[in-house]
Design a protein around this motif. Structure first.
Motif, PDB file in Angstrom:
ATOM      1  N   MET A   1     -16.767  -7.232  -1.373  1.00 34.94           N
ATOM      2  CA  MET A   1     -15.847  -7.861  -2.331  1.00 34.94           C
ATOM      3  C   MET A   1     -14.449  -7.304  -2.108  1.00 34.94           C
ATOM      4  O   MET A   1     -14.249  -6.098  -2.088  1.00 34.94           O
ATOM      5  CB  MET A   1     -16.328  -7.565  -3.757  1.00 34.94           C
ATOM      6  N   SER A   2     -13.478  -8.188  -1.950  1.00 34.89           N
ATOM      7  CA  SER A   2     -12.105  -7.762  -1.735  1.00 34.89           C
ATOM      8  C   SER A   2     -11.526  -7.149  -3.004  1.00 34.89           C
ATOM      9  O   SER A   2     -11.903  -7.506  -4.109  1.00 34.89           O
ATOM     10  CB  SER A   2     -11.232  -8.945  -1.327  1.00 34.89           C
ATOM     11  N   LEU A   3     -10.614  -6.238  -2.819  1.00 36.18           N
ATOM     12  CA  LEU A   3      -9.962  -5.593  -3.946  1.00 36.18           C
ATOM     13  C   LEU A   3      -8.530  -6.086  -4.057  1.00 36.18           C
ATOM     14  O   LEU A   3      -7.953  -6.600  -3.121  1.00 36.18           O
ATOM     15  CB  LEU A   3      -9.969  -4.074  -3.747  1.00 36.18           C
ATOM     16  N   SER A   4      -7.980  -5.905  -5.232  1.00 39.27           N
ATOM     17  CA  SER A   4      -6.572  -6.227  -5.391  1.00 39.27           C
ATOM     18  C   SER A   4      -5.755  -5.063  -4.866  1.00 39.27           C
ATOM     19  O   SER A   4      -6.193  -3.921  -4.844  1.00 39.27           O
ATOM     20  CB  SER A   4      -6.240  -6.473  -6.855  1.00 39.27           C
ATOM     21  N   LEU A   5      -4.573  -5.376  -4.432  1.00 42.03           N
ATOM     22  CA  LEU A   5      -3.689  -4.371  -3.870  1.00 42.03           C
ATOM     23  C   LEU A   5      -2.380  -4.391  -4.632  1.00 42.03           C
ATOM     24  O   LEU A   5      -1.740  -5.440  -4.739  1.00 42.03           O
ATOM     25  CB  LEU A   5      -3.430  -4.677  -2.393  1.00 42.03           C
ATOM     26  N   VAL A   6      -2.004  -3.253  -5.172  1.00 40.43           N
ATOM     27  CA  VAL A   6      -0.688  -3.136  -5.785  1.00 40.43           C
ATOM     28  C   VAL A   6       0.214  -2.460  -4.769  1.00 40.43           C
ATOM     29  O   VAL A   6      -0.091  -1.366  -4.287  1.00 40.43           O
ATOM     30  CB  VAL A   6      -0.750  -2.329  -7.094  1.00 40.43           C
ATOM     31  N   ASP A   7       1.284  -3.115  -4.409  1.00 42.73           N
ATOM     32  CA  ASP A   7       2.202  -2.549  -3.433  1.00 42.73           C
ATOM     33  C   ASP A   7       2.839  -1.293  -4.048  1.00 42.73           C
ATOM     34  O   ASP A   7       3.347  -1.341  -5.164  1.00 42.73           O
ATOM     35  CB  ASP A   7       3.273  -3.578  -3.069  1.00 42.73           C
ATOM     36  N   PRO A   8       2.812  -0.167  -3.312  1.00 42.37           N
ATOM     37  CA  PRO A   8       3.325   1.081  -3.890  1.00 42.37           C
ATOM     38  C   PRO A   8       4.845   1.132  -3.980  1.00 42.37           C
ATOM     39  O   PRO A   8       5.400   2.057  -4.581  1.00 42.37           O
ATOM     40  CB  PRO A   8       2.807   2.151  -2.918  1.00 42.37           C
ATOM     41  N   ASN A   9       5.507   0.171  -3.393  1.00 39.82           N
ATOM     42  CA  ASN A   9       6.965   0.197  -3.377  1.00 39.82           C
ATOM     43  C   ASN A   9       7.555  -0.495  -4.603  1.00 39.82           C
ATOM     44  O   ASN A   9       6.875  -1.232  -5.305  1.00 39.82           O
ATOM     45  CB  ASN A   9       7.479  -0.459  -2.095  1.00 39.82           C
ATOM     46  N   ARG A  10       8.832  -0.239  -4.827  1.00 38.71           N
ATOM     47  CA  ARG A  10       9.501  -0.737  -6.020  1.00 38.71           C
ATOM     48  C   ARG A  10      10.123  -2.110  -5.751  1.00 38.71           C
ATOM     49  O   ARG A  10      10.796  -2.298  -4.739  1.00 38.71           O
ATOM     50  CB  ARG A  10      10.588   0.254  -6.437  1.00 38.71           C
ATOM     51  N   LEU A 190      10.981  -5.174  -1.517  1.00 39.67           N
ATOM     52  CA  LEU A 190      10.585  -3.892  -2.110  1.00 39.67           C
ATOM     53  C   LEU A 190      11.162  -2.743  -1.297  1.00 39.67           C
ATOM     54  O   LEU A 190      11.355  -2.858  -0.075  1.00 39.67           O
ATOM     55  CB  LEU A 190       9.060  -3.772  -2.161  1.00 39.67           C
ATOM     56  N   TYR A 191      11.386  -1.641  -1.986  1.00 38.88           N
ATOM     57  CA  TYR A 191      11.981  -0.462  -1.370  1.00 38.88           C
ATOM     58  C   TYR A 191      11.106   0.737  -1.733  1.00 38.88           C
ATOM     59  O   TYR A 191      10.570   0.784  -2.843  1.00 38.88           O
ATOM     60  CB  TYR A 191      13.394  -0.273  -1.936  1.00 38.88           C
ATOM     61  N   PRO A 192      10.934   1.696  -0.838  1.00 37.48           N
ATOM     62  CA  PRO A 192       9.996   2.789  -1.114  1.00 37.48           C
ATOM     63  C   PRO A 192      10.305   3.542  -2.408  1.00 37.48           C
ATOM     64  O   PRO A 192      11.444   3.921  -2.651  1.00 37.48           O
ATOM     65  CB  PRO A 192      10.154   3.698   0.100  1.00 37.48           C
ATOM     66  N   ASP A 193       9.272   3.759  -3.193  1.00 35.28           N
ATOM     67  CA  ASP A 193       9.406   4.474  -4.461  1.00 35.28           C
ATOM     68  C   ASP A 193      10.056   5.826  -4.310  1.00 35.28           C
ATOM     69  O   ASP A 193      10.875   6.240  -5.115  1.00 35.28           O
ATOM     70  CB  ASP A 193       8.017   4.683  -5.082  1.00 35.28           C
ATOM     71  N   ARG A 194       9.645   6.502  -3.263  1.00 39.28           N
ATOM     72  CA  ARG A 194      10.100   7.887  -3.120  1.00 39.28           C
ATOM     73  C   ARG A 194      11.614   7.964  -2.942  1.00 39.28           C
ATOM     74  O   ARG A 194      12.195   9.030  -3.063  1.00 39.28           O
ATOM     75  CB  ARG A 194       9.391   8.565  -1.956  1.00 39.28           C
ATOM     76  N   GLN A 195      12.247   6.836  -2.658  1.00 45.39           N
ATOM     77  CA  GLN A 195      13.690   6.846  -2.479  1.00 45.39           C
ATOM     78  C   GLN A 195      14.407   6.169  -3.642  1.00 45.39           C
ATOM     79  O   GLN A 195      15.565   5.808  -3.537  1.00 45.39           O
ATOM     80  CB  GLN A 195      14.050   6.158  -1.172  1.00 45.39           C
ATOM     81  N   GLN A 196      13.695   6.044  -4.753  1.00 42.70           N
ATOM     82  CA  GLN A 196      14.298   5.348  -5.890  1.00 42.70           C
ATOM     83  C   GLN A 196      15.633   5.935  -6.304  1.00 42.70           C
ATOM     84  O   GLN A 196      16.564   5.203  -6.617  1.00 42.70           O
ATOM     85  CB  GLN A 196      13.361   5.419  -7.091  1.00 42.70           C
TER      86      GLN A 196
END
Lengths: 201, 193
Positions: A1-10, A190-196
């Protein structure tokens, strides 16, 4: 069963970025280049912007918008893709924007400013397909982009009744056949969270 | 260097699907359920549809659209997500649609029909995130979907000025902080070719 994916970026931008490029021959230079943005979400709010360069515009870069702050922010993205649209000294012409859909195979954006009316038309639309640019890609660097692309087999750009010369030609994205002129709907940047903290606000 | 990835599935829909659900208590049933659709691309063309059931519709499911074929096509998805909205015997009532606001704060959809005016408002929007679901999942079966969710801390539905009871509650989505009412922009639905 496929899972949903939340993109980790902002998420920074949600909207559309339709491209219209006309050439005289396959792989030739652009006779007309238009980058049309309809933005629902951005750090500078919603709005529209058209970046255009064509002989019928005296060969100069023109920018039309209903949100000047949005234009200046979008130029951080244009700098990565079409650097000639990123000059922050380019004046912005206030304009109104209307989408026209007369047939399923045709799509039109109309831009009306005090002194001119522009028509961008994408015709003979092909099958839509989804793309994802992963972060650290060769096109837009650290940005990640999800988009639904709809290639147009023909396109036209008119300013006050004058039609830009050239045609849309076949092109490819990651091996998938598209065109030099295409709709890009349902687009998210989207832009990487770590660089918010140092992100492009 | 990372690459551009082409999704191998066939895209059927591109647009928006904000939802607005109100309840009296956190674990209680919905007293208002709205599914709003704005289609830029679909097999039956562009358009809008609103499916709504609320105390201000006296518990009746109401379906409003400016494209009957689109409303019927969307019912195959609603039948999975919100089965009462998938009933093909529902009457499609002609309506016009417009939106206003800024997804950084307050956003609204305005619907006019012969039966009157509906206003959907999402407020105190926060924390957008992008979610994607591949085909073959437990939520929407053989459909895949990607969407940018923007949760609302409050939301209202009014019908001819009469405001629905209930309020928005926290409801995590795939581990993300979300609520029972959210905008869903840049939404794409796709299936295996």
């Amino acid at each position: 069963m496929s899972l949903s994916l939340v993109d980790p970026n902002r998420v920074y931008l949600v909207g559309e970025n339709c491209i219209l490029r006309l050439q005289h021959e396959q792989d030739g230079v652009d006779e007309a280049t238009c980058s049309f943005w309809r933005v629902l979400v951005s750090p500078q709010g919603p709005g529209h912007a058209l970046f255009a360069r064509a002989e019928i515009l005296s060969g100069e870069v023109r920018i039309y918008s209903d949100n000047g702050a949005l234009v200046r922010w979008l130029q951080t993205l244009e700098l990565l893709m079409r650097p000639y649209f990123a000059d922050k000294a380019t004046p912005i012409t206030q304009a109104q924007f209307h989408r026209k859909r007369e047939t399923a195979q045709s799509y039109c954006e109309v831009v009306i400013s005090e002194h001119s009316t522009l028509h961008l038309e994408w015709d003979d639309l092909g099958a839509p397909f989804m793309t994802r640019l992963e972060p650290n890609n060769e096109f837009v660097g650290i940005w990640s982009v999800y988009s639904c692309l709809v290639p147009a087999r023909s396109a036209r750009f008119e300013a006050d009744g004058l039609r830009a010369t050239g045609w849309a030609f076949p092109d490819s994205v990651a091996g998938h056949l598209t065109s030099t002129s295409f709709l890009a709907l349902g687009e998210t940047w989207l832009y990487p969270d770590r660089q918010q903290q140092s992100g492009p606000n | 260097m990372a690459k551009s990835v082409i999704n191998p599935n066939k895209v059927h829909f591109t647009g928006q699907n904000p939802f607005l659900r109100l309840k009296q208590v956190s674990e209680g049933p919905d007293t208002t359920t709205c599914a709003f659709w704005r289609a830029h691309l679909s097999p039956v063309g562009p358009g809008h549809a609103l499916f709504v059931r609320s105390d201000v519709t006296d518990g009746e499911v109401v379906l409003l659209s400016d494209n009957d074929d689109l409303a019927r096509w969307l019912q195959q998805i609603e039948a999975i997500l919100r089965p009462p909205f998938g009933d093909k015997n529902l009457l499609v009532r002609k309506a016009s649609f417009s939106n206003s606001g800024d997804a950084r704060n307050i956003y609204g959809e305005h619907i006019e029909s012969a039966g009157g005016t509906l206003e959907l408002t999402w407020g105190d929007l926060y924390g957008s995130f992008l979610i994607s679901l591949e085909p073959g999942n437990e939520l929407v079966g053989d459909w895949g979907v990607s969407s940018c969710m923007i949760p609302a801390r409050w939301a209202t539905l009014s019908v001819n000025g009469r405001k629905a009871n209930g309020k928005v509650f926290s409801e995590p989505m795939a581990g993300q902080n979300c609520t029972t009412s959210a905008l869903a922009f840049a939404e794409n639905w796709y299936r295996a070719k």
